[in-house]
Write an enzyme that holds these catalytic residues in place. Structure first.
Site, PDB file in Angstrom:
ATOM      1  N   LYS A 185       0.852  -1.191   0.000  1.00 25.61           N
ATOM      2  CA  LYS A 185       0.000   0.000   0.000  1.00 25.61           C
ATOM      3  C   LYS A 185       0.888   1.241   0.000  1.00 25.61           C
ATOM      4  CE  LYS A 185      -1.831   2.729   2.917  1.00 25.61           C
ATOM      5  NZ  LYS A 185      -1.722   3.977   2.124  1.00 25.61           N
ATOM      6  N   GLU A 261      10.631   1.154   9.898  1.00 29.00           N
ATOM      7  CA  GLU A 261      11.605   2.213   9.571  1.00 29.00           C
ATOM      8  C   GLU A 261      10.901   3.535   9.839  1.00 29.00           C
ATOM      9  OE1 GLU A 261      14.649   1.851   8.706  1.00 29.00           O
ATOM     10  OE2 GLU A 261      14.762  -0.213   8.007  1.00 29.00           O
ATOM     11  N   CYS A 296      13.949  11.041   5.993  1.00 32.30           N
ATOM     12  CA  CYS A 296      14.003  10.530   7.370  1.00 32.30           C
ATOM     13  C   CYS A 296      15.396  10.715   7.973  1.00 32.30           C
ATOM     14  CB  CYS A 296      13.584   9.069   7.409  1.00 32.30           C
ATOM     15  SG  CYS A 296      14.508   8.071   6.244  1.00 32.30           S
ATOM     16  N   GLU A 395      10.294  15.683  14.844  1.00 33.68           N
ATOM     17  CA  GLU A 395      10.568  15.672  13.415  1.00 33.68           C
ATOM     18  C   GLU A 395       9.710  16.736  12.725  1.00 33.68           C
ATOM     19  OE1 GLU A 395       9.426  12.067  11.419  1.00 33.68           O
ATOM     20  OE2 GLU A 395      11.380  11.963  10.438  1.00 33.68           O
TER      21      GLU A 395
HETATM   22  P1  NAD Z   1       2.816   8.126   7.795  1.00 38.90           P
HETATM   23  O1  NAD Z   1       3.213   7.267   8.935  1.00 38.90           O
HETATM   24  O2  NAD Z   1       1.781   9.159   7.996  1.00 38.90           O
HETATM   25  O3  NAD Z   1       2.270   7.224   6.592  1.00 38.90           O
HETATM   26  C1  NAD Z   1       3.040   6.156   6.093  1.00 38.90           C
HETATM   27  C2  NAD Z   1       2.112   5.135   5.481  1.00 38.90           C
HETATM   28  O4  NAD Z   1       1.307   4.600   6.528  1.00 38.90           O
HETATM   29  C3  NAD Z   1       1.162   5.684   4.429  1.00 38.90           C
HETATM   30  O5  NAD Z   1       1.039   4.741   3.379  1.00 38.90           O
HETATM   31  C4  NAD Z   1      -0.141   5.818   5.199  1.00 38.90           C
HETATM   32  O6  NAD Z   1      -1.279   5.721   4.375  1.00 38.90           O
HETATM   33  C5  NAD Z   1      -0.045   4.628   6.124  1.00 38.90           C
HETATM   34  N1  NAD Z   1      -0.892   4.720   7.330  1.00 38.90           N
HETATM   35  C6  NAD Z   1      -1.298   5.834   7.992  1.00 38.90           C
HETATM   36  N2  NAD Z   1      -2.094   5.496   9.035  1.00 38.90           N
HETATM   37  C7  NAD Z   1      -2.183   4.148   9.046  1.00 38.90           C
HETATM   38  C8  NAD Z   1      -2.846   3.206   9.869  1.00 38.90           C
HETATM   39  N3  NAD Z   1      -3.590   3.575  10.920  1.00 38.90           N
HETATM   40  N4  NAD Z   1      -2.704   1.894   9.593  1.00 38.90           N
HETATM   41  C9  NAD Z   1      -1.944   1.477   8.559  1.00 38.90           C
HETATM   42  N5  NAD Z   1      -1.304   2.321   7.718  1.00 38.90           N
HETATM   43  C10 NAD Z   1      -1.410   3.651   7.961  1.00 38.90           C
HETATM   44  O7  NAD Z   1       4.161   8.740   7.229  1.00 38.90           O
HETATM   45  P2  NAD Z   1       4.343   9.736   6.003  1.00 38.90           P
HETATM   46  O8  NAD Z   1       3.833  11.067   6.427  1.00 38.90           O
HETATM   47  O9  NAD Z   1       3.807   9.106   4.752  1.00 38.90           O
HETATM   48  O10 NAD Z   1       5.936   9.755   5.859  1.00 38.90           O
HETATM   49  C11 NAD Z   1       6.744  10.532   6.672  1.00 38.90           C
HETATM   50  C12 NAD Z   1       7.338   9.705   7.784  1.00 38.90           C
HETATM   51  O11 NAD Z   1       8.048   8.594   7.238  1.00 38.90           O
HETATM   52  C13 NAD Z   1       8.356  10.473   8.592  1.00 38.90           C
HETATM   53  O12 NAD Z   1       8.178  10.224   9.952  1.00 38.90           O
HETATM   54  C14 NAD Z   1       9.680   9.892   8.103  1.00 38.90           C
HETATM   55  O13 NAD Z   1      10.730  10.017   9.015  1.00 38.90           O
HETATM   56  C15 NAD Z   1       9.320   8.489   7.856  1.00 38.90           C
HETATM   57  N6  NAD Z   1      10.290   7.845   6.955  1.00 38.90           N
HETATM   58  C16 NAD Z   1      11.177   6.950   7.477  1.00 38.90           C
HETATM   59  C17 NAD Z   1      12.124   6.340   6.655  1.00 38.90           C
HETATM   60  C18 NAD Z   1      13.090   5.319   7.191  1.00 38.90           C
HETATM   61  O14 NAD Z   1      13.568   4.510   6.415  1.00 38.90           O
HETATM   62  N7  NAD Z   1      13.395   5.289   8.476  1.00 38.90           N
HETATM   63  C19 NAD Z   1      12.160   6.649   5.302  1.00 38.90           C
HETATM   64  C20 NAD Z   1      11.249   7.572   4.802  1.00 38.90           C
HETATM   65  C21 NAD Z   1      10.305   8.163   5.650  1.00 38.90           C
END
Ligand code: NAD
Length: 492
Positions: A185, A261, A296, A395
């Site tokens: 997803k 991650e 990230c 963040e």
């Molecule tokens: P997010 O956690 O809001 O969303 C990530 C994914 O989770 C999306 O596909 C979203 O639809 C899904 N999601 C949201 N709520 C959910 C739920 N209740 N159940 C299941 N899935 C759900 O993150 P974002 O805003 O898309 O991305 C930014 C974040 O990602 C930042 O915190 C960043 O640090 C992190 N990030 C981490 C890495 C790493 O490798 N450590 C890499 C890139 C981004």
């Protein structure tokens, strides 16, 4: 790739890929995907929910049980990954344009970074999967004991919007290389490029059901996937709060494995003995402003030794002033739009809070290019930030740098490690002893000395502390998608 103006696609992907079918959501629900550079709608995508997730998981399970993917010789699976990599290379320009339209990233980055890194990751796992060995145990007379890496089954992957293709491929490539089937997803904000890759996977002959992509919101499609009792693992990249939720979903369903991650608040340390302050300033600026700060591993806390502080911050600002937001489709643009209006407002709120908290605003701090209708922010630098302030602890995920002065290397280490996160870290020093000491004492999954974001698929990527657990990239990622099975054969 070229400096040519990109050619816009005639049509955009608009359906989920389940098995070999391109499908709308069962109930016809849709979600809007928007171009962050204009604020205008790009298209509609299926807003998948429980029924669609059930369908996708069933397709993945059927393929896994049928065995025609997992029982292929690893080399044959690897060859299919390499074929997909070739197909992606042949469509690299189309994929780069999709990525730019959907995410607001500059086309110069999607052409030169996102696509090449994604294809390299896929090739790496295509080339390594036939080099994975099991173990033979000591056994004893009349017994042969060995351990093999068995695929887990159906992997659910949930990924974010900041590197839509790359984050997806860091999961898809090792997971399917090991023989698993996958339901992925993407973020509801950035689904287009990976949908196109799923189409290409079918075209090159990866069996239907191995890679299913369902589009939809997190709280519906994502939650249904993470709660599904026939999903063996959730592999996730995203924010901490959602990561926590996924662990709850696992506990509330079938105790599926969870790999997380998550975010970071990475310290980028510059000591007074740094060998090249211009190089360090360039790295410090791009370490936070690259990808509009939506990384990230962004070096969002810049720790500078006090005796070089004024000079060094001036150098960073000089670089930052050259990083001007522009139209992401213009090949000359190096800084694009942030991904959504909501994300832009969240960053602006954090900027306002930092000012209330007494941080000194040295550059930027505002929305720019408003006439475009898009979500552009200028590179922003705050100086003399307290490590206890919200700006230093939470963040931001935007182009906002917090400069924190320190006196001694011990102070730098203490400040660097005084965070809930532990994803990346870096130090600039000309002293080999100091370099090793920091490499040892920084509590982070990645340490870079005299450079920033020295990323390669051959090395593990992931965090300590609340930055998550489990690793993407490297051979470790392959093992993440397998269980160890011990077999003992008794004979006489
Ligand atoms: P997010 O956690 O809001 O969303 C990530 C994914 O989770 C999306 O596909 C979203 O639809 C899904 N999601 C949201 N709520 C959910 C739920 N209740 N159940 C299941 N899935 C759900 O993150 P974002 O805003 O898309 O991305 C930014 C974040 O990602 C930042 O915190 C960043 O640090 C992190 N990030 C981490 C890495 C790493 O490798 N450590 C890499 C890139 C981004």
């Amino acid at each position: 790739m070229s400096n040519q103006a990109p050619v816009l696609p005639k049509s955009l992907p608009g359906a989920a890929i389940i098995g070999e079918a391109a499908l709308a959501a069962s109930d016809g629900a849709t979600l809007e995907t928007v171009n962050p550079a204009t604020g205008r709608r790009l298209g509609l995508l299926p807003a998948c929910d429980v029924a669609d997730v059930d369908k996708a998981v069933a397709a993945a399970r059927a393929t896994f049980e049928a065995g025609h993917w997992r029982n292929l010789a690893p080399r044959a699976r690897g060859r299919m990954l390499l074929k997909l990599a070739d197909a992606m290379e042949a469509h690299a320009e189309e994929l780069a344009v999709l990525e730019t339209l959907d995410s607001g990233k500059p086309i110069s980055d999607t052409r030169a970074i996102d696509l090449p890194l994604t294809i390299t990751s896929l090739r790496y796992y295509g080339e390594t999967v036939d080099k994975i060995y099991g173990e033979v145990g000591p056994g004893g007379h009349g017994k042969l004991s060995y351990a093999v890496h068995d695929p887990l089954g159906v992997i659910g992957a949930i990924v974010p919007w900041n590197f839509p293709l790359l984050m997806a491929m860091w999961k898809i490539a090792p997971a399917i290389a090991m023989g698993n089937s996958m339901v992925l997803k993407p973020s509801e904000l950035t689904s287009l490029s990976i949908l196109r890759v799923a189409e290409l996977a079918l075209e090159v002959g990866i069996p239907a059901g191995v890679l299913n992509v369902i589009t939809g919101y997190g709280h519906t499609a994502g939650a249904a996937l993470a709660l599904h009792n026939d999903v063996d693992m959730i592999t996730f990249t995203g924010s901490g709060p959602v990561g926590r939720q996924l662990m709850r979903y696992s506990a509330d369903s079938n105790l599926k494995r969870v790999s997380l991650e998550l975010g970071g608040k990475s310290p980028h340390i510059v000591l007074a003995d740094a060998p090249d302050l211009d190089a360090a300033a360039e790295a410090a600026a791009w370490g936070i402003f690259y990808n509009q700060g939506q990384v990230c591993t962004a070096g969002s806390r810049l720790l500078v030794q006090r005796e070089i502080h004024d000079d060094f911050v001036a150098r960073v600002i000089k670089v930052a002033e050259t990083i001007v937001p522009g139209d992401p489709l213009d090949p000359a643009t190096r800084l694009g739009a942030v991904v959504s209006e909501k994300q832009m407002q969240s960053v602006l709120t954090r900027i306002a809070r930092a000012q209330q908290d007494g941080a000194g605003l040295r550059l930027g701090g505002a929305q720019v290019r408003k006439d475009s209708g898009g979500y552009f922010l200028s590179p922003t630098v705050f100086d003399t930030v307290s490590n206890d302030s919200a700006l230093a602890r939470e963040e931001v995920f935007g182009p906002v740098l917090a400069v924190i002065p320190f006196d001694t290397p011990d102070d730098a280490l203490r400040l660097a490690n005084d965070t809930d996160y532990g994803l990346a870290s870096g130090v600039w020093t000309g002293n080999v002893n100091t370099a090793h000491r920091f490499a040892r004492d920084l509590r982070a999954g990645m340490v870079w000395v005299n450079g920033w974001d020295a990323c390669d698929v051959t090395m593990p990527f992931g965090g300590f502390k609340q930055s998550g657990f489990g690793r993407d990239r490297s051979l470790h990622a392959l093992y993440k998608y397998a269980d160890l099975k011990s077999v003992t054969i008794s004979f006489s």
